[in-house]
Design an enzyme around this catalytic site. Structure first.
Site, PDB file in Angstrom:
ATOM      1  N   ASP A  30       5.031  -1.494  -0.311  1.00 27.94           N
ATOM      2  CA  ASP A  30       4.098  -1.185   0.782  1.00 27.94           C
ATOM      3  C   ASP A  30       3.450  -2.454   1.332  1.00 27.94           C
ATOM      4  O   ASP A  30       3.237  -3.426   0.602  1.00 27.94           O
ATOM      5  CB  ASP A  30       3.025  -0.220   0.249  1.00 27.94           C
ATOM      6  CG  ASP A  30       2.310   0.512   1.365  1.00 27.94           C
ATOM      7  OD1 ASP A  30       2.796   0.484   2.516  1.00 27.94           O
ATOM      8  OD2 ASP A  30       1.252   1.112   1.087  1.00 27.94           O
ATOM      9  N   ARG A  43       5.435  -5.084  13.741  1.00 26.05           N
ATOM     10  CA  ARG A  43       5.574  -4.517  12.396  1.00 26.05           C
ATOM     11  C   ARG A  43       7.001  -4.635  11.857  1.00 26.05           C
ATOM     12  O   ARG A  43       7.222  -4.813  10.667  1.00 26.05           O
ATOM     13  CB  ARG A  43       5.174  -3.024  12.413  1.00 26.05           C
ATOM     14  CG  ARG A  43       3.688  -2.784  12.607  1.00 26.05           C
ATOM     15  CD  ARG A  43       3.407  -1.271  12.704  1.00 26.05           C
ATOM     16  NE  ARG A  43       3.958  -0.553  11.565  1.00 26.05           N
ATOM     17  CZ  ARG A  43       3.323  -0.401  10.389  1.00 26.05           C
ATOM     18  NH1 ARG A  43       2.115  -0.888  10.223  1.00 26.05           N
ATOM     19  NH2 ARG A  43       3.896   0.255   9.401  1.00 26.05           N
ATOM     20  N   HIS A  47       9.138  -5.531   8.076  1.00 21.90           N
ATOM     21  CA  HIS A  47      10.216  -4.803   7.388  1.00 21.90           C
ATOM     22  C   HIS A  47      11.387  -5.747   7.122  1.00 21.90           C
ATOM     23  O   HIS A  47      12.002  -5.710   6.063  1.00 21.90           O
ATOM     24  CB  HIS A  47      10.677  -3.606   8.226  1.00 21.90           C
ATOM     25  CG  HIS A  47       9.606  -2.568   8.417  1.00 21.90           C
ATOM     26  ND1 HIS A  47       8.853  -2.094   7.364  1.00 21.90           N
ATOM     27  CD2 HIS A  47       9.146  -1.924   9.521  1.00 21.90           C
ATOM     28  CE1 HIS A  47       7.972  -1.195   7.827  1.00 21.90           C
ATOM     29  NE2 HIS A  47       8.140  -1.084   9.129  1.00 21.90           N
ATOM     30  N   SER A  75      10.144   7.410   3.259  1.00 24.85           N
ATOM     31  CA  SER A  75       9.684   8.698   2.737  1.00 24.85           C
ATOM     32  C   SER A  75       9.960   9.811   3.732  1.00 24.85           C
ATOM     33  O   SER A  75      10.157   9.573   4.928  1.00 24.85           O
ATOM     34  CB  SER A  75       8.186   8.636   2.423  1.00 24.85           C
ATOM     35  OG  SER A  75       7.429   8.742   3.609  1.00 24.85           O
ATOM     36  N   GLU A  77       7.893  11.591   4.870  1.00 20.61           N
ATOM     37  CA  GLU A  77       6.760  11.595   5.817  1.00 20.61           C
ATOM     38  C   GLU A  77       6.849  10.437   6.814  1.00 20.61           C
ATOM     39  O   GLU A  77       6.152  10.439   7.829  1.00 20.61           O
ATOM     40  CB  GLU A  77       5.437  11.496   5.048  1.00 20.61           C
ATOM     41  CG  GLU A  77       5.024  12.773   4.326  1.00 20.61           C
ATOM     42  CD  GLU A  77       5.850  13.072   3.082  1.00 20.61           C
ATOM     43  OE1 GLU A  77       6.237  12.114   2.386  1.00 20.61           O
ATOM     44  OE2 GLU A  77       6.139  14.250   2.819  1.00 20.61           O
ATOM     45  N   LEU A 141      22.883  -3.176 -13.531  1.00 23.23           N
ATOM     46  CA  LEU A 141      21.629  -2.581 -13.046  1.00 23.23           C
ATOM     47  C   LEU A 141      21.903  -1.333 -12.204  1.00 23.23           C
ATOM     48  O   LEU A 141      22.794  -1.331 -11.356  1.00 23.23           O
ATOM     49  CB  LEU A 141      20.899  -3.622 -12.176  1.00 23.23           C
ATOM     50  CG  LEU A 141      19.595  -3.154 -11.527  1.00 23.23           C
ATOM     51  CD1 LEU A 141      18.459  -3.144 -12.548  1.00 23.23           C
ATOM     52  CD2 LEU A 141      19.231  -4.049 -10.344  1.00 23.23           C
ATOM     53  N   ARG A 204      -2.092   4.998  -4.595  1.00 25.92           N
ATOM     54  CA  ARG A 204      -1.661   6.397  -4.549  1.00 25.92           C
ATOM     55  C   ARG A 204      -0.155   6.454  -4.664  1.00 25.92           C
ATOM     56  O   ARG A 204       0.534   5.447  -4.508  1.00 25.92           O
ATOM     57  CB  ARG A 204      -2.132   7.068  -3.248  1.00 25.92           C
ATOM     58  CG  ARG A 204      -1.714   6.319  -1.991  1.00 25.92           C
ATOM     59  CD  ARG A 204      -2.158   7.053  -0.711  1.00 25.92           C
ATOM     60  NE  ARG A 204      -1.949   6.220   0.463  1.00 25.92           N
ATOM     61  CZ  ARG A 204      -2.880   5.443   1.016  1.00 25.92           C
ATOM     62  NH1 ARG A 204      -4.088   5.398   0.509  1.00 25.92           N
ATOM     63  NH2 ARG A 204      -2.591   4.711   2.065  1.00 25.92           N
ATOM     64  N   GLU A 217       3.515   4.144 -16.495  1.00 25.82           N
ATOM     65  CA  GLU A 217       2.401   3.216 -16.380  1.00 25.82           C
ATOM     66  C   GLU A 217       2.347   2.772 -14.918  1.00 25.82           C
ATOM     67  O   GLU A 217       3.381   2.567 -14.289  1.00 25.82           O
ATOM     68  CB  GLU A 217       2.640   1.983 -17.269  1.00 25.82           C
ATOM     69  CG  GLU A 217       2.695   2.294 -18.750  1.00 25.82           C
ATOM     70  CD  GLU A 217       1.350   2.767 -19.296  1.00 25.82           C
ATOM     71  OE1 GLU A 217       0.305   2.291 -18.827  1.00 25.82           O
ATOM     72  OE2 GLU A 217       1.364   3.635 -20.201  1.00 25.82           O
TER      73      GLU A 217
END
Ligand code: IPE
Ligand code: IPE
Ligand code: MG
Length: 255
Positions: A30, A43, A47, A75, A77, A141, A204, A217
């Site tokens: 984020d 913006r 990215h 996401s 959203e 990985l 969040r 965690e």
């Protein structure tokens, strides 16, 4: 040799405090937008720069021996953002897969996509499926890309799939166990994230891995994602190493 249950518990708690490296690290990448805005850039530049960070972090994760990395790339959203930003992000994902796939494959990385696939652009869907297909047998990985991902959507899809089986008589209601639900999620077969890292100061989950995060965690840092680097990752890993995971049990120090 028989070991008393108490001693087993003690051994497990000690093992957990000794097992310093997370097997699975999930990233909420984020702060791209704020990084760009602070520099007077659009913006989308944030990215673009964020993708550079991602490349570094994937390499570093492999180097330190993390087994699974999950990245929150888009996401369910995020569709509510302006059309121009959404289409830039779609283009960036395409370019990432097209440009980096062969290198990731050579590095033995296995790619897995989680998130809703219904109504996705066919071109992107095919590209993602090809990436999964090509790297299916790799043993290095595991890179889990959460794209068009929302945890509630994932849980709803899992609940629907299980309900259909019950309705068809293939399962009994009592077969809908924790493991049946976990197995119906997009993350089926993956270990739960041990460590969830979110950059940019937000604290969040934003609809990320709600079921899977039951005992994760959390690590929150102020760096914006484009500024996050190997040293910052190491710092998060060190912090994880100092945590004591108890899973509802008692501290090893109490024994
Ligand atoms: C994270 O950065 C990337 C995506 C959500 C795709 P943001 O775009 O959310 O950046 P901020 O939070 O607005 O700074
Ligand atoms: C979460 O970040 C999603 C991704 C990193 C892809 P957001 O920037 O969309 O989350 P909110 O809106 O701040 O909760
Ligand atoms: Mg954000």
């Amino acid at each position: 040799m028989s070991v008393s249950p108490d001693r087993d518990l003690q051994a497990q708690a000690t093992d957990d405090t000794v097992a310093k490296l997370p097997r699975h690290v999930a990233f909420i990448m984020d702060g791209n937008g704020r990084w760009a805005t602070a520099r007077g850039l659009p913006r989308t530049e944030g990215h673009r720069q964020g993708l550079e960070t991602l490349r570094k972090i994937i390499r570093h994760a492999g180097k330190v021996g993390v087994e699974v990395v999950t990245i929150y790339s888009f996401s369910s959203e995020n569709w509510s953002r302006p059309e121009t930003e959404v289409s830039f992000l779609m283009g960036l994902l395409r370019r990432f897969v097209q440009r980096d796939l062969s290198e990731l494959h050579e590095a033995n990385v296995r790619i897995r996509i989680i998130g809703g696939r219904k109504d996705l652009d066919k071109g992107i869907l095919t590209l993602l499926q090809e990436a999964e297909e090509l790297t299916r047998d790799n043993s290095g990985l595991e890179l889990v890309v959460a794209f068009n991902y929302g945890s509630r959507d994932e849980i709803v899809r899992a609940a629907q799939a299980l309900s259909e089986k019950v309705a068809a008589g293939e399962m009994r209601p009592e077969d809908v166990t924790e493991s049946a639900i976990a197995g119906a999620l997009d993350t089926s077969g993956l270990p739960d994230p041990d460590l969830i890292i979110r950059t940019s100061g937000e604290m969040r989950l934003s609809n990320f891995l709600l079921w899977q995060a039951a005992y994760s965690e959390f690590y929150f840092c102020d760096q914006l994602w484009p500024d996050f680097d190997e040293a910052a990752f190491d710092q998060a890993l060190d912090c994880f190493g100092a945590r004591e995971r108890r899973y509802g049990g008692l501290s090893a120090k109490t024994f």
